[in-house]
Design a protein around this motif. Structure first.
Motif, PDB file in Angstrom:
ATOM      1  N   GLY A  90     -26.910   0.108 -33.783  1.00 36.53           N
ATOM      2  CA  GLY A  90     -26.871   1.053 -34.959  1.00 36.53           C
ATOM      3  C   GLY A  90     -28.234   1.475 -35.293  1.00 36.53           C
ATOM      4  N   LYS A  91     -29.351   0.778 -35.314  1.00 35.93           N
ATOM      5  CA  LYS A  91     -30.613   1.197 -35.720  1.00 35.93           C
ATOM      6  C   LYS A  91     -31.015   2.431 -34.537  1.00 35.93           C
ATOM      7  N   ARG A  92     -30.785   2.162 -33.345  1.00 33.42           N
ATOM      8  CA  ARG A  92     -31.006   3.315 -32.311  1.00 33.42           C
ATOM      9  C   ARG A  92     -30.290   4.703 -32.735  1.00 33.42           C
ATOM     10  N   GLU A  93     -29.187   4.400 -33.312  1.00 37.70           N
ATOM     11  CA  GLU A  93     -28.197   5.448 -33.366  1.00 37.70           C
ATOM     12  C   GLU A  93     -28.707   6.160 -34.687  1.00 37.70           C
ATOM     13  N   ALA A  94     -29.204   5.703 -35.433  1.00 34.86           N
ATOM     14  CA  ALA A  94     -29.468   6.172 -36.844  1.00 34.86           C
ATOM     15  C   ALA A  94     -30.923   7.129 -36.347  1.00 34.86           C
ATOM     16  N   ALA A  95     -31.796   6.622 -35.785  1.00 34.06           N
ATOM     17  CA  ALA A  95     -33.029   7.099 -35.476  1.00 34.06           C
ATOM     18  C   ALA A  95     -32.731   8.256 -34.437  1.00 34.06           C
ATOM     19  N   GLU A  96     -31.821   8.282 -33.588  1.00 34.45           N
ATOM     20  CA  GLU A  96     -31.293   9.286 -32.546  1.00 34.45           C
ATOM     21  C   GLU A  96     -30.704  10.517 -33.502  1.00 34.45           C
ATOM     22  N   THR A  97     -30.073   9.987 -34.574  1.00 35.11           N
ATOM     23  CA  THR A  97     -29.422  11.105 -35.510  1.00 35.11           C
ATOM     24  C   THR A  97     -30.547  12.122 -36.244  1.00 35.11           C
ATOM     25  N   VAL A  98     -31.564  11.184 -36.538  1.00 37.16           N
ATOM     26  CA  VAL A  98     -32.619  11.739 -37.065  1.00 37.16           C
ATOM     27  C   VAL A  98     -33.208  13.175 -36.188  1.00 37.16           C
ATOM     28  N   LEU A  99     -33.580  12.342 -34.979  1.00 37.22           N
ATOM     29  CA  LEU A  99     -34.227  13.135 -33.883  1.00 37.22           C
ATOM     30  C   LEU A  99     -33.261  14.323 -33.657  1.00 37.22           C
ATOM     31  N   GLY A 100     -31.906  14.149 -33.506  1.00 35.42           N
ATOM     32  CA  GLY A 100     -31.065  15.352 -33.162  1.00 35.42           C
ATOM     33  C   GLY A 100     -31.001  16.247 -34.275  1.00 35.42           C
ATOM     34  N   SER A 101     -30.970  15.993 -35.464  1.00 38.50           N
ATOM     35  CA  SER A 101     -30.768  16.798 -36.432  1.00 38.50           C
ATOM     36  C   SER A 101     -32.125  17.589 -36.827  1.00 38.50           C
TER      37      SER A 101
END
Length: 175
Positions: A90-101
């Motif tokens: 979940g923490k990885r997914e949230a950080a990846e969402t920030v990076l992806g956006s």
């Protein structure tokens, strides 16, 4: 200075080029810190159980993944065994969402509600990591104000303060 506003299209986050670069670097560092899940190579990992997950000696990881039961080490270990993989994911997914956006420098970032929630989680994780490394207390503003600008911690205090303001701005437009 960043600016967050709710619009008809979603939540607009206006970031300066330096802020985009900082946010990108911090999220990449968070992903590197999270690394692989301990115990992810055992056979139970396929169903989300880390058979040998233990509390980290790294204070930042210990803060990001605290014991659920402080008075009962055995119960804390069992809880960690069943939850840490999912929490890390979940923490990885949230950080990846920030990076992806994140767009290019000087471009607005448009977020939907789900992305904004992921941003809040990732910003909180980065703030916890920085706060642990800096040993942030309630008196941290006074400490930061009295800090010599040449002190190597000064940029980290500034980043922590900026992340706090960005997170607060997101909270205000969401609620």
């Amino acid at each position: 200075m960043s600016h967050v506003k709710k619009t008809r299209q979603g939540i607009r986050v206006r970031l300066e080029a330096e802020e985009v670069a900082l946010l990108r670097a911090l999220m990449e560092q968070l992903l590197a810190l999270l690394g692989d899940t301990p115990g992810a190579d055992d056979e139970l990992a396929s169903i989300g159980i880390a058979d040998n997950a233990t509390k980290s000696d790294d204070p930042v990881l210990a803060r990001l993944f605290p014991d659920a039961y402080h008075e009962d080490g055995e119960a804390a270990g069992e809880f960690r065994r069943y939850t840490e993989m999912g929490l890390r994911d979940g923490k990885r997914e949230a950080a990846e969402t920030v990076l992806g956006s994140l767009g290019g420098p000087g471009r607005d970032v448009m977020l939907d509600e789900k992305q904004a929630q992921a941003w809040l989680r990732a910003l909180n994780d980065v703030r916890l990591a920085l706060g642990t490394r800096l040993d942030i207390t309630e008196e941290w503003y006074e400490e930061a104000e009295g800090l010599d600008p040449r002190d190597p911690r000064a940029p980290m205090f500034a980043a922590y303060d900026w992340l706090t303001m960005l997170q607060e701005s997101l909270v205000r437009v969401l609620w």
